[in-house]
Design a protein around this motif. Structure first.
Motif, PDB file in Angstrom:
ATOM      1  N   LEU A 387       0.828  -1.198   0.000  1.00 49.33           N
ATOM      2  CA  LEU A 387       0.000   0.000   0.000  1.00 49.33           C
ATOM      3  C   LEU A 387       0.869   1.258   0.000  1.00 49.33           C
ATOM      4  O   LEU A 387       2.090   1.180  -0.043  1.00 49.33           O
ATOM      5  CB  LEU A 387      -0.874   0.038   1.271  1.00 49.33           C
ATOM      6  N   ALA A 388       0.197   2.423   0.169  1.00 48.27           N
ATOM      7  CA  ALA A 388       0.912   3.658   0.446  1.00 48.27           C
ATOM      8  C   ALA A 388       1.477   3.557   1.865  1.00 48.27           C
ATOM      9  O   ALA A 388       0.729   3.469   2.836  1.00 48.27           O
ATOM     10  CB  ALA A 388      -0.035   4.856   0.331  1.00 48.27           C
ATOM     11  N   VAL A 389       2.813   3.549   1.986  1.00 46.22           N
ATOM     12  CA  VAL A 389       3.448   3.239   3.270  1.00 46.22           C
ATOM     13  C   VAL A 389       3.175   4.315   4.317  1.00 46.22           C
ATOM     14  O   VAL A 389       2.855   4.016   5.472  1.00 46.22           O
ATOM     15  CB  VAL A 389       4.970   3.038   3.090  1.00 46.22           C
ATOM     16  N   GLY A 390       3.301   5.578   3.939  1.00 41.45           N
ATOM     17  CA  GLY A 390       3.075   6.661   4.890  1.00 41.45           C
ATOM     18  C   GLY A 390       1.657   6.687   5.424  1.00 41.45           C
ATOM     19  O   GLY A 390       1.441   6.891   6.627  1.00 41.45           O
ATOM     20  N   ARG A 391       0.703   6.483   4.564  1.00 44.50           N
ATOM     21  CA  ARG A 391      -0.695   6.480   5.019  1.00 44.50           C
ATOM     22  C   ARG A 391      -0.981   5.255   5.881  1.00 44.50           C
ATOM     23  O   ARG A 391      -1.808   5.311   6.797  1.00 44.50           O
ATOM     24  CB  ARG A 391      -1.637   6.552   3.820  1.00 44.50           C
ATOM     25  N   CYS A 392      -0.299   4.169   5.569  1.00 49.50           N
ATOM     26  CA  CYS A 392      -0.446   2.982   6.405  1.00 49.50           C
ATOM     27  C   CYS A 392       0.129   3.247   7.800  1.00 49.50           C
ATOM     28  O   CYS A 392      -0.433   2.819   8.811  1.00 49.50           O
ATOM     29  CB  CYS A 392       0.251   1.799   5.744  1.00 49.50           C
ATOM     30  N   LEU A 393       1.250   3.950   7.859  1.00 51.80           N
ATOM     31  CA  LEU A 393       1.834   4.342   9.144  1.00 51.80           C
ATOM     32  C   LEU A 393       0.847   5.183   9.943  1.00 51.80           C
ATOM     33  O   LEU A 393       0.648   4.955  11.149  1.00 51.80           O
ATOM     34  CB  LEU A 393       3.124   5.127   8.918  1.00 51.80           C
ATOM     35  N   ILE A 394       0.222   6.134   9.283  1.00 52.13           N
ATOM     36  CA  ILE A 394      -0.786   6.976   9.944  1.00 52.13           C
ATOM     37  C   ILE A 394      -1.887   6.109  10.543  1.00 52.13           C
ATOM     38  O   ILE A 394      -2.285   6.288  11.701  1.00 52.13           O
ATOM     39  CB  ILE A 394      -1.392   7.977   8.941  1.00 52.13           C
ATOM     40  N   ALA A 395      -2.383   5.159   9.754  1.00 50.63           N
ATOM     41  CA  ALA A 395      -3.477   4.304  10.212  1.00 50.63           C
ATOM     42  C   ALA A 395      -3.060   3.425  11.383  1.00 50.63           C
ATOM     43  O   ALA A 395      -3.818   3.237  12.346  1.00 50.63           O
ATOM     44  CB  ALA A 395      -3.981   3.439   9.059  1.00 50.63           C
ATOM     45  N   VAL A 396      -1.844   2.885  11.331  1.00 52.00           N
ATOM     46  CA  VAL A 396      -1.343   2.045  12.426  1.00 52.00           C
ATOM     47  C   VAL A 396      -1.227   2.860  13.705  1.00 52.00           C
ATOM     48  O   VAL A 396      -1.616   2.411  14.795  1.00 52.00           O
ATOM     49  CB  VAL A 396       0.018   1.425  12.036  1.00 52.00           C
ATOM     50  N   LEU A 397      -0.702   4.075  13.606  1.00 51.26           N
ATOM     51  CA  LEU A 397      -0.538   4.925  14.786  1.00 51.26           C
ATOM     52  C   LEU A 397      -1.879   5.320  15.383  1.00 51.26           C
ATOM     53  O   LEU A 397      -2.083   5.239  16.603  1.00 51.26           O
ATOM     54  CB  LEU A 397       0.263   6.183  14.419  1.00 51.26           C
ATOM     55  N   GLU A 398      -2.803   5.735  14.532  1.00 53.62           N
ATOM     56  CA  GLU A 398      -4.089   6.221  15.055  1.00 53.62           C
ATOM     57  C   GLU A 398      -4.954   5.090  15.594  1.00 53.62           C
ATOM     58  O   GLU A 398      -5.600   5.232  16.642  1.00 53.62           O
ATOM     59  CB  GLU A 398      -4.833   7.001  13.976  1.00 53.62           C
ATOM     60  N   ASN A 399      -4.975   3.953  14.907  1.00 55.09           N
ATOM     61  CA  ASN A 399      -5.818   2.852  15.371  1.00 55.09           C
ATOM     62  C   ASN A 399      -5.240   2.153  16.590  1.00 55.09           C
ATOM     63  O   ASN A 399      -5.970   1.525  17.352  1.00 55.09           O
ATOM     64  CB  ASN A 399      -6.033   1.842  14.242  1.00 55.09           C
ATOM     65  N   GLY A 400      -3.923   2.262  16.790  1.00 55.75           N
ATOM     66  CA  GLY A 400      -3.295   1.593  17.922  1.00 55.75           C
ATOM     67  C   GLY A 400      -3.106   2.454  19.150  1.00 55.75           C
ATOM     68  O   GLY A 400      -2.547   1.987  20.152  1.00 55.75           O
ATOM     69  N   GLN A 401      -3.561   3.689  19.121  1.00 56.94           N
ATOM     70  CA  GLN A 401      -3.341   4.596  20.250  1.00 56.94           C
ATOM     71  C   GLN A 401      -4.111   4.149  21.499  1.00 56.94           C
ATOM     72  O   GLN A 401      -5.211   3.610  21.410  1.00 56.94           O
ATOM     73  CB  GLN A 401      -3.722   6.028  19.876  1.00 56.94           C
ATOM     74  N   GLU A 402      -3.469   4.367  22.636  1.00 60.47           N
ATOM     75  CA  GLU A 402      -4.034   3.973  23.926  1.00 60.47           C
ATOM     76  C   GLU A 402      -4.235   5.201  24.824  1.00 60.47           C
ATOM     77  O   GLU A 402      -3.684   6.279  24.563  1.00 60.47           O
ATOM     78  CB  GLU A 402      -3.111   2.975  24.635  1.00 60.47           C
ATOM     79  N   ALA A 403      -5.005   4.999  25.895  1.00 51.28           N
ATOM     80  CA  ALA A 403      -5.312   6.101  26.800  1.00 51.28           C
ATOM     81  C   ALA A 403      -4.073   6.661  27.482  1.00 51.28           C
ATOM     82  O   ALA A 403      -4.013   7.858  27.817  1.00 51.28           O
ATOM     83  CB  ALA A 403      -6.332   5.638  27.845  1.00 51.28           C
ATOM     84  N   ASP A 404      -3.048   5.836  27.694  1.00 51.64           N
ATOM     85  CA  ASP A 404      -1.828   6.305  28.373  1.00 51.64           C
ATOM     86  C   ASP A 404      -0.872   7.019  27.425  1.00 51.64           C
ATOM     87  O   ASP A 404       0.234   7.404  27.817  1.00 51.64           O
ATOM     88  CB  ASP A 404      -1.114   5.139  29.063  1.00 51.64           C
ATOM     89  N   GLY A 405      -1.268   7.201  26.171  1.00 46.03           N
ATOM     90  CA  GLY A 405      -0.440   7.925  25.216  1.00 46.03           C
ATOM     91  C   GLY A 405       0.443   7.039  24.363  1.00 46.03           C
ATOM     92  O   GLY A 405       1.074   7.522  23.417  1.00 46.03           O
ATOM     93  N   SER A 406       0.529   5.770  24.650  1.00 47.22           N
ATOM     94  CA  SER A 406       1.346   4.862  23.852  1.00 47.22           C
ATOM     95  C   SER A 406       0.563   4.374  22.633  1.00 47.22           C
ATOM     96  O   SER A 406      -0.641   4.616  22.513  1.00 47.22           O
ATOM     97  CB  SER A 406       1.778   3.657  24.696  1.00 47.22           C
TER      98      SER A 406
END
Length: 429
Positions: A387-406
């Protein structure tokens, strides 16, 4: 590029296809130019035949001692030679004018493509995955404390200007891991042939896939005439440019991970925050070269390969079929995959997968020799982000975010990250 013979045989069908794209009729204008071109070619051939006939008589007149006839015929040959040159030049001019006009005409949509004016008329085909319910307000990728200073827009702006980014530390490694994971999946599981290609190409290479002449302002040209590719579709598809492959070599399914460059002309003020829309980005591109009768099945297979990346990463997405008004210049039919971004609370494009029929092959003269014999035929070409690697990075970061900031990272990436499973303040832990 369109087949001029098909336009001659059914001009109404050609104009109807243009109308589906919201364009005015062109068949009569193109056919008038084609008729003038063919008339010029015929006139040049007739004059050439007259010149050849007169040339044969010159020697006979000389041998017979008929000086007057010899001089008359020699003058006639010179006159015909001049006529032939002028007529051939006119035929060449008209041929170039016809080709130039056809190079600006978009591909004809398949009958099954939904009619529409713009992205609002696209049709959702399916969804996969359920967006996660958060007990906190999810943030966009560039706002995440887990990213910290490892996504550095200030340094990138100092180096290059707006719409560039410097990735560092854990974020850079996750980005690299995503590209490696995509390549491994496509090569080891999907059976694609990996290639490493140039990112600087000749103008005729860009013309072959349809980036030129229409989209020149969307791309970057170097001072010595090279063009920087907007996608590895350009290089991979042109493997067959000017060649005739055996049918046994088809389908050829390939992928490549490259830097890509787009000027984003006309997108001022759009998606300027974060790294969603950049001048330089990375993609893993898929290209298939096949027989025309296999293109529809290959299209379905290619979009499933792109979907497999998202599913392995656990990223919710939806598949969209683009309407006639939103479809790309060279496409007959396009599926877009849109990934869920919780920070924006919406789906955003992460892959576009298109079948182009013989449109690109005609532009680049790419053909195959049927195993059963007969004349070489134009191949069909397909392309898609995987896929588009940068947009995939965005999706991984946003979907994996937790309440403690990690950020909790997808399990399929752990082996590429030295066993690390989370991102905290830009560092893998």
């Amino acid at each position: 590029m369109h087949d001029i013979r098909a336009i001659r045989e059914n001009p109404a069908q050609f104009d109807a296809a243009l109308a589906r794209r919201g364009l005015s009729p062109l068949a009569s204008e193109i056919l008038a130019l084609d008729e003038a071109r063919r008339a010029a070619i015929h006139a040049a051939e007739t004059a050439q035949a007259d010149q050849n006939a007169a040339s044969k008589l010159v020697g006979a007149a000389k041998a017979n001692g008929d000086e007057a006839e010899f001089e008359r015929l020699r003058a006639l040959v010179a006159e015909k030679k001049s006529e032939v040159a002028a007529m051939q030049a006119e035929a060449g001019r008209l041929d170039a004018e016809l080709r130039d006009k056809l190079l600006w005409v978009p591909n004809s949509p398949l009958d099954e493509v939904p009619q529409g004016a713009d992205e609002n008329d696209n049709v959702e085909v399916r969804r996969w995955g359920t967006p996660r319910a958060y007990d906190f307000a999810p943030k966009e990728h560039y706002q995440l404390s887990a990213v910290g200073k490892a996504m550095d827009f200030e340094t990138a702006a100092k180096l290059s200007g707006a719409r560039f980014v410097v990735l560092k530390s854990g974020v850079a490694r996750v980005h690299r891991a995503l590209a490696q994971f995509m390549l491994d999946l496509h090569v080891d599981t999907h059976g694609l042939t990996e290639a490493i290609t140039p990112v600087l190409v000749r103008p005729e290479t860009m013309l072959g896939t349809g980036q030129l002449p229409k989209f020149a302002e969307d791309s970057y040209e170097t001072t010595n005439g090279w063009w920087m590719i907007p996608t590895a579709e350009v290089t991979l598809t042109n493997f067959i440019s000017g060649e005739v492959w055996d049918e046994a070599a088809l389908p050829a399914r390939m992928c490549a991970h490259t830097n890509c460059f787009r000027s984003e002309a006309g997108s001022a003020g759009k998606d300027t925050a974060g790294m969603l829309r950049q001048h330089q980005f990375e993609k893993v591109e898929m290209v298939t070269i096949c027989r025309p009768e296999d293109a529809i099945a290959e299209h379905e297979g290619m979009v499933k390969r792109a979907e497999a990346v998202l599913e392995a990463l656990g990223l919710p997405y939806r598949r969209i079929v683009l309407c006639t008004g939103d479809m790309g210049f060279g496409a007959q039919k396009t599926y877009d995959l849109e990934v869920w971004l919780p920070g924006q609370n919406t789906y955003r494009e992460i892959s576009s997968v298109s079948t182009c029929g013989q449109f690109q092959a005609r532009r680049m003269n790419g053909r195959y020799k049927p195993a059963a014999g007969g004349k070489p035929e134009f191949v069909a070409t397909l392309n898609g982000s995987g896929l588009a690697v940068g947009r995939c990075l965005i999706a991984v970061l946003e979907n994996g975010q937790e309440a403690d900031g990690s950020v909790t990272l997808p399990a399929v990436l752990h082996r590429y990250l030295g066993g690390k499973t989370r991102l905290v303040d830009g560092v893998l832990v």
